[in-house]
Design a protein around this motif. Structure first.
Motif, PDB file in Angstrom:
ATOM      1  N   LEU A  23      46.329  14.156  67.583  1.00  0.00           N
ATOM      2  CA  LEU A  23      47.943  14.092  67.404  1.00  0.00           C
ATOM      3  C   LEU A  23      48.369  15.593  68.002  1.00  0.00           C
ATOM      4  CD1 LEU A  23      49.751  12.237  64.877  1.00  0.00           C
ATOM      5  CD2 LEU A  23      50.769  14.428  65.628  1.00  0.00           C
ATOM      6  N   THR A  24      49.139  15.365  69.485  1.00  0.00           N
ATOM      7  CA  THR A  24      49.515  16.610  69.847  1.00  0.00           C
ATOM      8  C   THR A  24      51.016  16.889  69.089  1.00  0.00           C
ATOM      9  OG1 THR A  24      50.277  15.375  71.769  1.00  0.00           O
ATOM     10  CG2 THR A  24      48.134  16.529  71.968  1.00  0.00           C
ATOM     11  N   GLY A  25      51.388  17.990  69.236  1.00  0.00           N
ATOM     12  CA  GLY A  25      52.530  18.299  68.740  1.00  0.00           C
ATOM     13  C   GLY A  25      52.824  18.108  67.103  1.00  0.00           C
ATOM     14  N   ALA A  26      51.443  18.292  66.429  1.00  0.00           N
ATOM     15  CA  ALA A  26      51.769  17.961  64.911  1.00  0.00           C
ATOM     16  C   ALA A  26      52.391  18.816  64.339  1.00  0.00           C
ATOM     17  CB  ALA A  26      50.108  17.877  64.433  1.00  0.00           C
ATOM     18  N   PHE A  82      53.455  13.771  70.532  1.00  0.00           N
ATOM     19  CA  PHE A  82      54.666  14.120  69.943  1.00  0.00           C
ATOM     20  C   PHE A  82      55.259  15.032  70.549  1.00  0.00           C
ATOM     21  CE2 PHE A  82      53.546  11.448  66.218  1.00  0.00           C
ATOM     22  CZ  PHE A  82      54.983  10.926  65.780  1.00  0.00           C
ATOM     23  N   ARG A  83      55.489  15.203  71.916  1.00  0.00           N
ATOM     24  CA  ARG A  83      56.093  16.202  72.816  1.00  0.00           C
ATOM     25  C   ARG A  83      57.046  15.771  73.682  1.00  0.00           C
ATOM     26  NH1 ARG A  83      52.819  20.566  74.619  1.00  0.00           N
ATOM     27  NH2 ARG A  83      54.785  21.469  74.539  1.00  0.00           N
ATOM     28  N   ALA A  84      57.901  16.486  74.085  1.00  0.00           N
ATOM     29  CA  ALA A  84      58.888  15.920  75.095  1.00  0.00           C
ATOM     30  C   ALA A  84      58.219  15.438  76.180  1.00  0.00           C
ATOM     31  CB  ALA A  84      59.974  17.075  75.142  1.00  0.00           C
ATOM     32  N   SER A  85      59.042  14.569  76.977  1.00  0.00           N
ATOM     33  CA  SER A  85      58.477  13.926  78.131  1.00  0.00           C
ATOM     34  C   SER A  85      58.155  14.937  79.102  1.00  0.00           C
ATOM     35  CB  SER A  85      59.829  12.943  78.583  1.00  0.00           C
ATOM     36  OG  SER A  85      59.985  11.797  77.680  1.00  0.00           O
ATOM     37  N   GLU A  86      58.700  16.048  79.451  1.00  0.00           N
ATOM     38  CA  GLU A  86      58.261  16.869  80.334  1.00  0.00           C
ATOM     39  C   GLU A  86      56.982  17.435  80.160  1.00  0.00           C
ATOM     40  OE1 GLU A  86      61.476  19.369  78.054  1.00  0.00           O
ATOM     41  OE2 GLU A  86      61.058  17.332  78.403  1.00  0.00           O
ATOM     42  N   VAL A  91      49.719  17.183  79.055  1.00  0.00           N
ATOM     43  CA  VAL A  91      48.816  16.216  78.097  1.00  0.00           C
ATOM     44  C   VAL A  91      47.982  15.370  78.810  1.00  0.00           C
ATOM     45  CG1 VAL A  91      48.582  14.730  76.072  1.00  0.00           C
ATOM     46  CG2 VAL A  91      50.336  16.678  76.112  1.00  0.00           C
ATOM     47  N   VAL A  92      48.450  14.540  79.832  1.00  0.00           N
ATOM     48  CA  VAL A  92      47.567  14.108  80.691  1.00  0.00           C
ATOM     49  C   VAL A  92      46.292  14.776  81.764  1.00  0.00           C
ATOM     50  CG1 VAL A  92      47.317  12.249  82.499  1.00  0.00           C
ATOM     51  CG2 VAL A  92      49.108  11.935  80.971  1.00  0.00           C
ATOM     52  N   ASP A  93      46.827  15.877  81.958  1.00  0.00           N
ATOM     53  CA  ASP A  93      45.919  16.519  82.704  1.00  0.00           C
ATOM     54  C   ASP A  93      44.974  17.213  81.784  1.00  0.00           C
ATOM     55  OD1 ASP A  93      47.355  16.395  85.214  1.00  0.00           O
ATOM     56  OD2 ASP A  93      48.291  18.144  85.113  1.00  0.00           O
ATOM     57  N   GLU A  94      45.424  17.658  80.799  1.00  0.00           N
ATOM     58  CA  GLU A  94      44.326  18.276  79.453  1.00  0.00           C
ATOM     59  C   GLU A  94      43.409  17.350  79.348  1.00  0.00           C
ATOM     60  OE1 GLU A  94      44.568  20.619  75.474  1.00  0.00           O
ATOM     61  OE2 GLU A  94      46.598  20.033  76.337  1.00  0.00           O
ATOM     62  N   ALA A  95      43.852  15.807  79.107  1.00  0.00           N
ATOM     63  CA  ALA A  95      42.884  14.736  78.784  1.00  0.00           C
ATOM     64  C   ALA A  95      41.828  14.379  79.992  1.00  0.00           C
ATOM     65  CB  ALA A  95      43.677  13.520  78.387  1.00  0.00           C
ATOM     66  N   LYS A 103      40.349   6.874  75.520  1.00  0.00           N
ATOM     67  CA  LYS A 103      40.639   5.602  76.181  1.00  0.00           C
ATOM     68  C   LYS A 103      41.862   5.295  76.231  1.00  0.00           C
ATOM     69  CE  LYS A 103      37.718   3.829  72.559  1.00  0.00           C
ATOM     70  NZ  LYS A 103      37.308   2.810  71.901  1.00  0.00           N
ATOM     71  N   VAL A 104      42.855   6.075  75.512  1.00  0.00           N
ATOM     72  CA  VAL A 104      44.358   5.791  75.528  1.00  0.00           C
ATOM     73  C   VAL A 104      44.982   7.056  75.282  1.00  0.00           C
ATOM     74  CG1 VAL A 104      46.118   4.725  73.977  1.00  0.00           C
ATOM     75  CG2 VAL A 104      43.874   3.638  74.283  1.00  0.00           C
ATOM     76  N   ILE A 105      46.063   6.952  75.919  1.00  0.00           N
ATOM     77  CA  ILE A 105      47.290   8.036  75.872  1.00  0.00           C
ATOM     78  C   ILE A 105      48.576   7.528  75.281  1.00  0.00           C
ATOM     79  CG2 ILE A 105      48.529   9.788  76.574  1.00  0.00           C
ATOM     80  CD1 ILE A 105      46.470  10.605  78.489  1.00  0.00           C
ATOM     81  N   TRP A 106      48.893   7.555  74.186  1.00  0.00           N
ATOM     82  CA  TRP A 106      50.160   6.801  73.446  1.00  0.00           C
ATOM     83  C   TRP A 106      51.194   8.052  73.383  1.00  0.00           C
ATOM     84  CZ3 TRP A 106      49.685   2.086  70.555  1.00  0.00           C
ATOM     85  CH2 TRP A 106      50.881   1.885  69.989  1.00  0.00           C
ATOM     86  N   SER A 107      52.472   7.771  73.870  1.00  0.00           N
ATOM     87  CA  SER A 107      53.384   8.781  73.725  1.00  0.00           C
ATOM     88  C   SER A 107      54.495   7.915  72.901  1.00  0.00           C
ATOM     89  CB  SER A 107      54.219   9.078  75.163  1.00  0.00           C
ATOM     90  OG  SER A 107      54.827   8.250  75.439  1.00  0.00           O
ATOM     91  N   GLN A 108      54.972   8.774  71.978  1.00  0.00           N
ATOM     92  CA  GLN A 108      55.872   8.443  70.782  1.00  0.00           C
ATOM     93  C   GLN A 108      57.339   8.191  71.508  1.00  0.00           C
ATOM     94  OE1 GLN A 108      55.676   7.812  67.576  1.00  0.00           O
ATOM     95  NE2 GLN A 108      53.387   8.256  67.786  1.00  0.00           N
ATOM     96  N   LEU A 109      58.254   7.549  70.635  1.00  0.00           N
ATOM     97  CA  LEU A 109      59.617   6.947  70.777  1.00  0.00           C
ATOM     98  C   LEU A 109      60.450   8.200  71.718  1.00  0.00           C
ATOM     99  CD1 LEU A 109      60.465   5.323  67.428  1.00  0.00           C
ATOM    100  CD2 LEU A 109      59.799   4.379  69.545  1.00  0.00           C
ATOM    101  N   GLY A 110      60.890   7.684  72.750  1.00  0.00           N
ATOM    102  CA  GLY A 110      61.597   8.519  73.586  1.00  0.00           C
ATOM    103  C   GLY A 110      61.154   9.321  74.553  1.00  0.00           C
TER     104      GLY A 110
END
Length: 142
Positions: A23-26, A82-86, A91-95, A103-110
Motif C-alpha cells: 500500500l503506497t502512500g500509507a 494512495f498517491r495523487a494521479s501524477e 509507481v508503475v515504473d517502480e513495479a 499481478k495488479v496495480i490498483w489506484s484509489q478513488l480519484g
C-alpha cells in the motif's frame, strides 16, 4: 482495457486472488483514508505492507513500513496506490523494475493515469483505477 467501467467478475477475480498487497502512500494518521483502508484489508485477511519513505522503519497498523516497493523482502500480488494521479506513472515504473512484478496495480478513488495504465498492461499487469477495495469487497462479497 477501458478503465471507465470494470466488470464485476474482473474486480472480484482480483480481490479473490491477491493475498499480499503493498500500500503506497500509507499514513500513520487514523483520520487518513489510506490508514482506514489498510486496517480494513488487514481485517479481511490480506497481508498489507505499507510503503511510505517518510515512515520507513516505523510501523503502521502493526506492519513494518518500507520506503519503496524494491525494499519489500517478499513478492507482492497487488500494489494499492494512495498517491495523487501524477505519481501513478512512477509507481508503475517502480513495479515494472521489480524482479517479481505484482499481478495488479490498483489506484484509489480519484487516481487515474491512462498512459501509466497502458504501460502496465503492456507488461502484463492488470490495472484498476479510481476504485477502492474497501468499497468493492463488501459490494462483491469477495
Amino acid at each position: 482495457m477501458n478503465h471507465d467501467r470494470y466488470p464485476d467478475d474482473y474486480i472480484a477475480g482480483i480481490l479473490n486472488s491477491v493475498k499480499t498487497i503493498a500500500l503506497t502512500g500509507a499514513s500513520p494518521n487514523p483520520a487518513r483514508p489510506s490508514n482506514g483502508v489498510m486496517g480494513y484489508l488487514l481485517s479481511r485477511g490480506y497481508n498489507v505492507i505499507p510503503v511510505n519513505p517518510g515512515q520507513a522503519g516505523k510501523q503502521i497498523q502493526g506492519q513494518l513500513v518500507y520506503a519503496r516497493l524494491a525494499d519489500i523482502p517478499v513478492p507482492v500480488d497487488m500494489v494499492d496506490v494512495f498517491r495523487a494521479s501524477e505519481y501513478l506513472h512512477g509507481v508503475v515504473d517502480e513495479a515494472l523494475a521489480l524482479a517479481l512484478r505484482p499481478k495488479v496495480i490498483w489506484s484509489q478513488l480519484g487516481v487515474r493515469d491512462d498512459a501509466a495504465a497502458a504501460k502496465a498492461e503492456a507488461a502484463g499487469i492488470k490495472i484498476v483505477m479510481d476504485r477502492c477495495p474497501a468499497i468493492e469487497i463488501p459490494r462483491l462479497a469477495a
